[in-house]
Scaffold this motif. Structure first.
Motif, PDB file in Angstrom:
ATOM      1  N   THR A 127      -4.900   9.408   4.643  1.00  0.00           N
ATOM      2  CA  THR A 127      -4.155   9.910   3.919  1.00  0.00           C
ATOM      3  C   THR A 127      -3.136  10.718   4.752  1.00  0.00           C
ATOM      4  OG1 THR A 127      -5.175  12.024   3.788  1.00  0.00           O
ATOM      5  CG2 THR A 127      -5.882  10.389   2.174  1.00  0.00           C
ATOM      6  N   GLN A 170      -2.181   6.322  -1.182  1.00  0.00           N
ATOM      7  CA  GLN A 170      -2.932   5.579  -2.260  1.00  0.00           C
ATOM      8  C   GLN A 170      -4.320   5.736  -1.634  1.00  0.00           C
ATOM      9  OE1 GLN A 170      -2.143   1.437  -2.822  1.00  0.00           O
ATOM     10  NE2 GLN A 170       0.077   1.899  -3.302  1.00  0.00           N
ATOM     11  N   LEU A 189       0.759  -1.201  -0.029  1.00  0.00           N
ATOM     12  CA  LEU A 189      -0.045  -0.007  -0.109  1.00  0.00           C
ATOM     13  C   LEU A 189       0.955   1.256  -0.063  1.00  0.00           C
ATOM     14  CD1 LEU A 189      -2.926  -0.979   2.288  1.00  0.00           C
ATOM     15  CD2 LEU A 189      -2.840  -0.781  -0.102  1.00  0.00           C
ATOM     16  N   ALA A 190       2.138   1.009  -0.159  1.00  0.00           N
ATOM     17  CA  ALA A 190       2.981   2.356  -0.199  1.00  0.00           C
ATOM     18  C   ALA A 190       2.938   3.270   1.071  1.00  0.00           C
ATOM     19  CB  ALA A 190       2.942   3.168  -1.469  1.00  0.00           C
ATOM     20  N   ARG A 227     -11.336   2.681   1.001  1.00  0.00           N
ATOM     21  CA  ARG A 227      -9.939   2.361   1.352  1.00  0.00           C
ATOM     22  C   ARG A 227      -9.874   0.995   2.101  1.00  0.00           C
ATOM     23  NH1 ARG A 227      -8.747   8.300   4.437  1.00  0.00           N
ATOM     24  NH2 ARG A 227      -9.282   9.729   2.439  1.00  0.00           N
ATOM     25  N   LEU A 266      -9.590  -1.653  -0.568  1.00  0.00           N
ATOM     26  CA  LEU A 266      -8.324  -1.549  -1.063  1.00  0.00           C
ATOM     27  C   LEU A 266      -7.249  -2.362  -0.093  1.00  0.00           C
ATOM     28  CD1 LEU A 266      -6.117  -0.657  -3.210  1.00  0.00           C
ATOM     29  CD2 LEU A 266      -6.016   1.541  -1.903  1.00  0.00           C
ATOM     30  N   THR A 267      -7.328  -1.912   1.231  1.00  0.00           N
ATOM     31  CA  THR A 267      -6.481  -2.569   2.308  1.00  0.00           C
ATOM     32  C   THR A 267      -6.897  -4.049   2.387  1.00  0.00           C
ATOM     33  OG1 THR A 267      -6.725  -0.568   3.641  1.00  0.00           O
ATOM     34  CG2 THR A 267      -6.014  -2.488   4.666  1.00  0.00           C
ATOM     35  N   SER A 273      -1.382   6.189   4.079  1.00  0.00           N
ATOM     36  CA  SER A 273      -1.046   5.892   2.729  1.00  0.00           C
ATOM     37  C   SER A 273      -1.527   6.940   1.826  1.00  0.00           C
ATOM     38  CB  SER A 273      -1.327   4.416   2.230  1.00  0.00           C
ATOM     39  OG  SER A 273      -0.977   4.477   0.708  1.00  0.00           O
ATOM     40  N   GLN A 300      -5.857   8.783  -0.887  1.00  0.00           N
ATOM     41  CA  GLN A 300      -6.193   9.970  -1.517  1.00  0.00           C
ATOM     42  C   GLN A 300      -7.530   9.943  -2.432  1.00  0.00           C
ATOM     43  OE1 GLN A 300      -4.675  12.887  -0.126  1.00  0.00           O
ATOM     44  NE2 GLN A 300      -6.323  13.937  -1.159  1.00  0.00           N
TER      45      GLN A 300
END
Length: 104
Positions: free
Chosen positions: A76, A43, A17-18, A52, A55-56, A41, A45
């Motif tokens: 974020t 990502q 997830l950078a 979110r 994605l996680t 992260s 944003q």
């Protein structure tokens, strides 16, 4: 049985997830079955809370399948910085959301 640790989850989050900041807490007393996490992260944003978390959860699909309980707070970098400037309680010293004492 579970090889999932707070360190392995932290490494996976940073890689997949950078994430620029990650706090992982094993809430199961060290047996690796319940984790709570703060993920910061870029990502996230432009994504709402549900996106979110999707994605996680997709990024950590294998890890989450191996544990019993998973809770994540996804922010974020801007949201995290804003929250850091607020005064309020920390998750430090809590177990299951209940304060166990202070270290000072």
């Amino acid at each position: 049985m579970s090889s999932i640790t707070d360190d392995s989850i932290r490494a996976a989050i940073i890689e997949r997830l950078a994430a620029v900041h990650v706090e992982v807490t094993d809430m199961s007393g060290g047996c690796g079955q319940a984790f709570t996490c703060l993920i910061v992260s870029p990502q996230f944003q432009g994504l709402n809370s549900l996106k979110r978390h999707r994605l996680t959860n997709a990024a950590l699909k294998e890890e989450i399948a191996s544990i019993h309980a998973w809770t994540a707070k996804c922010q974020t970098p801007e949201e995290w910085e804003r929250d850091q400037s607020k005064t309020g309680p920390s998750l430090e010293g809590t177990m299951g959301g209940q304060v166990q004492g202070t270290s000072e």
